[in-house]
Each structure stands twice: as C-alpha cells, then as structure tokens.
Design an enzyme around this catalytic site. Structure first.
Site, PDB file in Angstrom:
ATOM      1  N   GLY A  13       0.814  -1.212   0.000  1.00 30.51           N
ATOM      2  CA  GLY A  13       0.000   0.000   0.000  1.00 30.51           C
ATOM      3  C   GLY A  13       0.841   1.253   0.000  1.00 30.51           C
ATOM      4  N   ASP A  14       0.181   2.380  -0.218  1.00 26.31           N
ATOM      5  CA  ASP A  14       0.821   3.706  -0.203  1.00 26.31           C
ATOM      6  C   ASP A  14       1.918   3.858  -1.251  1.00 26.31           C
ATOM      7  OD1 ASP A  14      -0.829   4.212   1.976  1.00 26.31           O
ATOM      8  OD2 ASP A  14       0.676   3.532   3.397  1.00 26.31           O
ATOM      9  N   LYS A  17      -0.605   5.306  -5.596  1.00 30.00           N
ATOM     10  CA  LYS A  17      -1.679   4.985  -6.544  1.00 30.00           C
ATOM     11  C   LYS A  17      -2.551   6.203  -6.837  1.00 30.00           C
ATOM     12  CE  LYS A  17      -3.108   1.902  -3.595  1.00 30.00           C
ATOM     13  NZ  LYS A  17      -2.019   1.925  -2.605  1.00 30.00           N
ATOM     14  N   GLY A  41      -5.893   5.647   1.927  1.00 34.53           N
ATOM     15  CA  GLY A  41      -5.624   7.091   1.940  1.00 34.53           C
ATOM     16  C   GLY A  41      -4.836   7.397   0.692  1.00 34.53           C
ATOM     17  N   HIS A  42      -5.486   8.006  -0.287  1.00 30.89           N
ATOM     18  CA  HIS A  42      -4.864   8.248  -1.586  1.00 30.89           C
ATOM     19  C   HIS A  42      -4.640   9.751  -1.767  1.00 30.89           C
ATOM     20  CE1 HIS A  42      -6.530   4.176  -3.230  1.00 30.89           C
ATOM     21  NE2 HIS A  42      -5.747   4.039  -2.187  1.00 30.89           N
ATOM     22  N   GLN A 222      -4.923  -0.345  -1.085  1.00 34.74           N
ATOM     23  CA  GLN A 222      -3.943  -1.217  -0.410  1.00 34.74           C
ATOM     24  C   GLN A 222      -2.936  -1.736  -1.448  1.00 34.74           C
ATOM     25  OE1 GLN A 222      -7.581  -1.931   0.586  1.00 34.74           O
ATOM     26  NE2 GLN A 222      -7.062  -0.179   1.824  1.00 34.74           N
ATOM     27  N   GLY A 396       7.998  13.187  -7.871  1.00 32.00           N
ATOM     28  CA  GLY A 396       7.474  14.159  -6.916  1.00 32.00           C
ATOM     29  C   GLY A 396       5.981  13.945  -6.751  1.00 32.00           C
TER      30      GLY A 396
HETATM   31  P1  GDP Z   1      -1.521   5.596  -2.170  1.00 33.84           P
HETATM   32  O1  GDP Z   1      -2.226   5.091  -0.984  1.00 33.84           O
HETATM   33  O2  GDP Z   1      -0.901   4.508  -2.971  1.00 33.84           O
HETATM   34  O3  GDP Z   1      -2.368   6.507  -3.031  1.00 33.84           O
HETATM   35  O4  GDP Z   1      -0.308   6.482  -1.633  1.00 33.84           O
HETATM   36  P2  GDP Z   1      -0.368   7.555  -0.415  1.00 33.84           P
HETATM   37  O5  GDP Z   1      -1.062   8.770  -0.892  1.00 33.84           O
HETATM   38  O6  GDP Z   1      -0.863   6.920   0.815  1.00 33.84           O
HETATM   39  O7  GDP Z   1       1.182   7.791  -0.178  1.00 33.84           O
HETATM   40  C1  GDP Z   1       2.016   8.266  -1.159  1.00 33.84           C
HETATM   41  C2  GDP Z   1       2.659   9.559  -0.640  1.00 33.84           C
HETATM   42  O8  GDP Z   1       3.763   9.891  -1.457  1.00 33.84           O
HETATM   43  C3  GDP Z   1       1.744  10.765  -0.712  1.00 33.84           C
HETATM   44  O9  GDP Z   1       2.102  11.644   0.299  1.00 33.84           O
HETATM   45  C4  GDP Z   1       2.063  11.361  -2.079  1.00 33.84           C
HETATM   46  O10 GDP Z   1       1.789  12.751  -2.142  1.00 33.84           O
HETATM   47  C5  GDP Z   1       3.536  11.098  -2.165  1.00 33.84           C
HETATM   48  N1  GDP Z   1       4.058  10.852  -3.517  1.00 33.84           N
HETATM   49  C6  GDP Z   1       3.476  10.186  -4.550  1.00 33.84           C
HETATM   50  N2  GDP Z   1       4.357  10.073  -5.577  1.00 33.84           N
HETATM   51  C7  GDP Z   1       5.483  10.682  -5.189  1.00 33.84           C
HETATM   52  C8  GDP Z   1       6.779  10.876  -5.793  1.00 33.84           C
HETATM   53  O11 GDP Z   1       7.044  10.438  -6.912  1.00 33.84           O
HETATM   54  N3  GDP Z   1       7.714  11.543  -5.060  1.00 33.84           N
HETATM   55  C9  GDP Z   1       7.463  12.021  -3.811  1.00 33.84           C
HETATM   56  N4  GDP Z   1       8.436  12.649  -3.170  1.00 33.84           N
HETATM   57  N5  GDP Z   1       6.267  11.856  -3.209  1.00 33.84           N
HETATM   58  C10 GDP Z   1       5.304  11.187  -3.888  1.00 33.84           C
HETATM   59  P1  IMO Z   2      -3.787   2.546   0.634  1.00 34.30           P
HETATM   60  O1  IMO Z   2      -4.955   2.313  -0.294  1.00 34.30           O
HETATM   61  C1  IMO Z   2      -1.144   0.912   3.691  1.00 34.30           C
HETATM   62  C2  IMO Z   2      -2.875  -2.044   6.437  1.00 34.30           C
HETATM   63  C3  IMO Z   2      -3.003  -1.654   7.884  1.00 34.30           C
HETATM   64  C4  IMO Z   2      -2.810  -3.015   8.541  1.00 34.30           C
HETATM   65  C5  IMO Z   2      -3.541  -3.953   7.576  1.00 34.30           C
HETATM   66  C6  IMO Z   2      -4.952  -4.304   7.989  1.00 34.30           C
HETATM   67  O2  IMO Z   2      -3.687   3.944   1.112  1.00 34.30           O
HETATM   68  O3  IMO Z   2      -2.538   2.011   0.033  1.00 34.30           O
HETATM   69  P2  IMO Z   2      -7.214  -2.917   7.903  1.00 34.30           P
HETATM   70  O4  IMO Z   2      -7.623  -1.661   8.586  1.00 34.30           O
HETATM   71  O5  IMO Z   2      -7.299  -2.839   6.411  1.00 34.30           O
HETATM   72  O6  IMO Z   2      -7.915  -4.142   8.425  1.00 34.30           O
HETATM   73  O7  IMO Z   2      -5.663  -3.120   8.291  1.00 34.30           O
HETATM   74  O8  IMO Z   2      -3.551  -3.287   6.323  1.00 34.30           O
HETATM   75  N1  IMO Z   2      -3.514  -1.105   5.476  1.00 34.30           N
HETATM   76  C7  IMO Z   2      -2.839  -0.255   4.686  1.00 34.30           C
HETATM   77  N2  IMO Z   2      -1.518   0.014   4.625  1.00 34.30           N
HETATM   78  N3  IMO Z   2      -1.994   1.506   2.838  1.00 34.30           N
HETATM   79  C8  IMO Z   2      -3.321   1.234   2.869  1.00 34.30           C
HETATM   80  O9  IMO Z   2      -4.179   1.697   1.937  1.00 34.30           O
HETATM   81  C9  IMO Z   2      -3.792   0.345   3.853  1.00 34.30           C
HETATM   82  N4  IMO Z   2      -5.019  -0.138   4.182  1.00 34.30           N
HETATM   83  C10 IMO Z   2      -4.815  -1.030   5.161  1.00 34.30           C
HETATM   84  O10 IMO Z   2      -2.000  -0.756   8.260  1.00 34.30           O
HETATM   85  O11 IMO Z   2      -1.463  -3.369   8.525  1.00 34.30           O
HETATM   86 MG    MG Z   3      -2.258   5.393   1.114  1.00 39.83          MG
END
Ligand code: GDP
Ligand code: IMO
Ligand code: MG
Length: 405
Positions: A13-14, A17, A41-42, A222, A396
């Site tokens: 995750g994170d 996306k 959290g996107h 995720q 970025g």
């Molecule tokens: P998601 O859950 O896959 O949508 O990712 P999140 O939003 O949870 O986490 C990605 C984090 O990295 C966010 O704070 C974005 O703003 C940041 N981000 C995404 N792409 C880049 C990148 O290429 N460089 C940097 N420095 N930050 C990025």
């Molecule tokens: P995005 O879409 C990162 C993790 C939680 C925990 C496990 C189970 O932003 O990438 P849950 O509440 O789903 O039962 O928790 O999954 N988890 C994530 N980690 N990014 C996420 O979503 C996540 N959604 C759940 O931290 O380890």
């Molecule tokens: Mg996220």
C-alpha cells in the site's frame, strides 16, 4: 473496443496509486474503486494543494470524470458523507457524478469498535476503521447493504439481528460496552435520502458503459501483499487487493481489463505489523522516512521503510498480470550514496545488489533523457530482473511530476 486500465499497488500500500490515478484519468469516462474502504488514503497534489481521498475514486478532481464505488467496497456512511462535504466545500461537484453500488456492505459503529478492541489482542495494526469485521459479516451473509437503507422493514430486521450478534461478541468476548439497536437503526434511517441519491446497480451501469465503448479506469486500494489470499497472512487487509478483486468487486469480466499498471515505490514501506524482509533500522531507513515523508495518509502512523524487494515484486507482477510498472518516489533516493535492491533471500535475510546513487535532484526533470545515467541503470536492472517494462517514473507528489516512457 474499450481500453480500460487497472492501477494497483505491488507492495503493502501507499505506493502512490492516488497520484497516478489522478494523473491518468483526465480523459477517461469513469474511475472505479473495487475493494477496500476508508482504510485507504490516496493523496493527490495539484497546484500545490493536497487532497487525501479515502473512498471516492481518485479521478474526482477532473470534473468530467464519473466516480463509481463497486460492490466489493465496504462503505462507511459517515466517512463518505464527510468526504463528499470536504470536496464540495473545495468546489468539487459530486452530485450526478458519483455512483455507489447498492450491494456495498455497510460499516457500522459496532464494526469499528470490534476492530479496535480486537486489535489490542491480535496485533495486526489495523487502521481501526471496521474493515475486517464488515467483510466478515459480508461473507457471513448477514451484512447490511447500502440498498437496504431504502427498505425500512427489511432494515429493522437486519439491524436487530446483526447488532445482537455484535453485542454478544463485545460483551462476552471483548468485555466491552454494547451498542443500542435503536441508535444504530435511527442513524441508518437518516441516510435514506442519501441512499436514494447515490445507490444503484453498478454492474448494470458498467455493462451499459461497456456497450457504449466508454473507457474506465480501475483504482486499487492497499497493495498486493495486503491481499487476503496472496498477502502476508494474517498481516493483511480483508479484501482482494489483487487483479481478481476487480472482477468480483465490480461485476466485470477480466476481458474488460485491457492494461494493468503496477505501482511500486523505488524502495519499500509498510504500515502496521507483519513480515518485511528488507526493512531498515539504520540511518538509511530514517533518511527514506524523512525524505519520503512516510507517515500514513489515513492514520498518520509512521511507515516502516526498507529497500526495494525485487523477488517480491516479480511475484506481484505475476499475480496481477502487470503489463508495465510505474515507479514512484524515485526522487526520495536522490541523496543516497548507495542504493540496495533485494535480489534473493538467504533464509529470512535479504541478499542485496548495491547501486551507486545518482545524487542529483530529479524532481524537476520531465523527460527520460534528462534523468541521471545511474537512475536509468537502476531502472534498467529492475526491468530486466522482473521482466516487465517501466512506463512511468514519478519524481514528486505533484500531478505533473511524472515521466512517461
Ligand atoms: P496511495 O495510498 O498509494 O495513493 O499512496 P499515499 O497517498 O498513501 O502515499 C504516497 C505519498 O507519497 C503521498 O504523500 C504522495 O503525495 C507522495 N508521492 C506520490 N508520488 C510521489 C513521488 O514520486 N515523489 C514524492 N516525493 N512523493 C510522492
Ligand atoms: P492505501 O490504499 C497501507 C494495512 C493496515 C494493517 C492492515 C490491515 O492507502 O494504500 P485494515 O484496517 O485494512 O484491516 O488493516 O492493512 N492497510 C494499509 N496500509 N496503505 C493502505 O491503503 C492500507 N489499508 C490497510 O496498516 O497493517
Ligand atoms: Mg495510502
């Protein structure tokens, strides 16, 4: 023939996306979520303004794009209302653009409570959003679904039965306060108009769009190793985060997924508990966390950081039939003297190949040609190791900080 793209995470995750979905959705007809809930959290950054989405698909900032939440998503009414309100206050119109499956199981306050009290014993490190318990009730065939809000008699019966089960569990197993059936019921009844406005048979809608040749984008939440079947069980989320989840979570056959982009960070992170072979506990890990601002977009928890695991990546590419990779956060590694990637395991330990860092600011680059040779070498090695080409390099958080190859 449509050209539908799936964007999903190949790690825990994170991966970024949200940013990539936003960047690629300007000209699509609709963006569809197929699993997960507000545990996601996107993050999107446009003109210096950051938006964090939890349930609403990440195409929402493009005003002409429709947003669809499929049956595979577990829905918190409170969370979605809050998100809609926030977007509307920000000037983003939602009405007539958002369609939510009437089959979405609802997350109730009792699910959240069960999730939170249980995690104190089970140490998964969940987001505490009630996700797991809501999926359990779905599979147990007792979930209250979004469309049920339109039928008060049915709703009363279902709430009474479900809350009795939740209260038994809370009282006798978790030594916790029970919920009032009436309070939960009345709260749900207050969302009747909301359900009338937004709930629909999303499979019929998708079928109509497909017949009209409309192009849609599927947005994963995720990541692959949080998948209920293919992840690091039991340290996983409770949904199918991998490609199969698209078909079951939307009611659309795999033939309609025409292009799969797997999103992967140039390193690795994980929030919550569970195995993480390449995790770093040294100054490199701290540097990644600091430069990458690695704190959860939903819970604010610090993310564990480590090197990129190519053995795991190769498997994720196989599981998801990935056509091309999007490597994000390459800029986070700009300052490193040496960068490692895991190419094998020795028991529980990673075997690394080490690269010289490029030590150059990449965040302003907009074409592949401008990139430092050492970064190109790093990318080429990844492509060859996992046998998959890279189509996007993100340097970025902002919408325009993407290099298309
Ligand atoms: P998601 O859950 O896959 O949508 O990712 P999140 O939003 O949870 O986490 C990605 C984090 O990295 C966010 O704070 C974005 O703003 C940041 N981000 C995404 N792409 C880049 C990148 O290429 N460089 C940097 N420095 N930050 C990025
Ligand atoms: P995005 O879409 C990162 C993790 C939680 C925990 C496990 C189970 O932003 O990438 P849950 O509440 O789903 O039962 O928790 O999954 N988890 C994530 N980690 N990014 C996420 O979503 C996540 N959604 C759940 O931290 O380890
Ligand atoms: Mg996220």
């Amino acid at each position: 023939m449509s050209n539908n793209t799936l964007i999903l995470g190949l790690q825990w995750g994170d991966e970024g996306k949200g940013k990539i979905v936003d960047a690629l959705s300007e000209n699509v007809f609709a963006v569809c979520r197929f699993q997960g809930g507000h545990n996601a959290g996107h993050t999107i950054k446009v003109d210096g303004v950051q938006t964090v989405l939890h349930l609403i698909p990440s195409g929402v900032l493009h005003r002409s794009v429709k947003c669809l939440i499929g049956n595979g998503v577990v829905l918190s009414l409170e969370a979605i209302k809050k998100e809609i309100k926030g977007l509307e206050e920000f000037g983003v119109e939602i009405k007539n653009r958002l369609h939510i499956s009437e089959n979405c199981p609802l997350i109730l306050p009792s699910h959240i409570k069960i999730d939170q009290v249980r995690d104190k014993d089970e140490f998964i490190g969940t987001t505490g959003r009630g996700i797991g318990p809501a999926y359990e009730d779905k599979v147990g065939r007792r979930a209250i679904r979004f469309g049920d809000l339109k039928d008060e008699t049915l709703l009363r019966k279902k709430v009474s039965r479900l809350i009795k089960i939740h209260n038994k569990l809370l009282k006798h197993f978790y030594d916790s306060e029970p919920f009032s059936e009436d309070e939960i019921l009345n709260n749900l009844l207050s969302y009747k108009d909301f359900a009338e406005s937004f709930s629909i048979n999303t499979t019929d809608l998708l079928m109509a769009w497909a017949e009209e040749g409309k192009e849609v984008l599927f947005e994963g939440a995720q990541g692959t190793f949080l998948d209920i079947d293919h992840g690091t069980y039991p340290y996983v989320t409770s949904s199918s985060t991998t490609i199969g989840g698209v078909s079951s979570g939307l009611g659309i056959g795999p033939k309609h997924i025409n292009n799969v982009i797997g999103v992967v960070k140039a390193y690795a992170t994980r929030v919550g508990e569970g195995p993480f072979t390449t995790e770093l506990f040294d100054k490199d890990g701290d540097e990644i966390a600091k430069r990458g601002n690695e704190f959860g977009a939903t819970t604010g928890r610090p993310r564990r950081c480590g090197w990129l695991d190519l053995v795991a990546l190769k498997k994720a590419i196989f599981i998801n039939s990935v056509d091309s990779l999007c490597i994000t956060k390459a800029d986070v590694l700009d300052t490193f003297e040496n960068i490692n990637v895991c190419i094998d395991y020795d028991g529980e330990n990673p075997v690394y190949k080490s690269f010289e860092g490029w030590q150059e600011d990449t965040s302003l680059f907009s074409s592949y040609d401008e990139l430092p040779q050492k970064l190109k070498d790093y990318i080429k090695f990844i492509e060859e190791f996992v046998n998959c080409k890279v189509s996007i390099i993100s340097v970025g958080p902002s919408r325009e900080q993407s290099i298309h190859l």
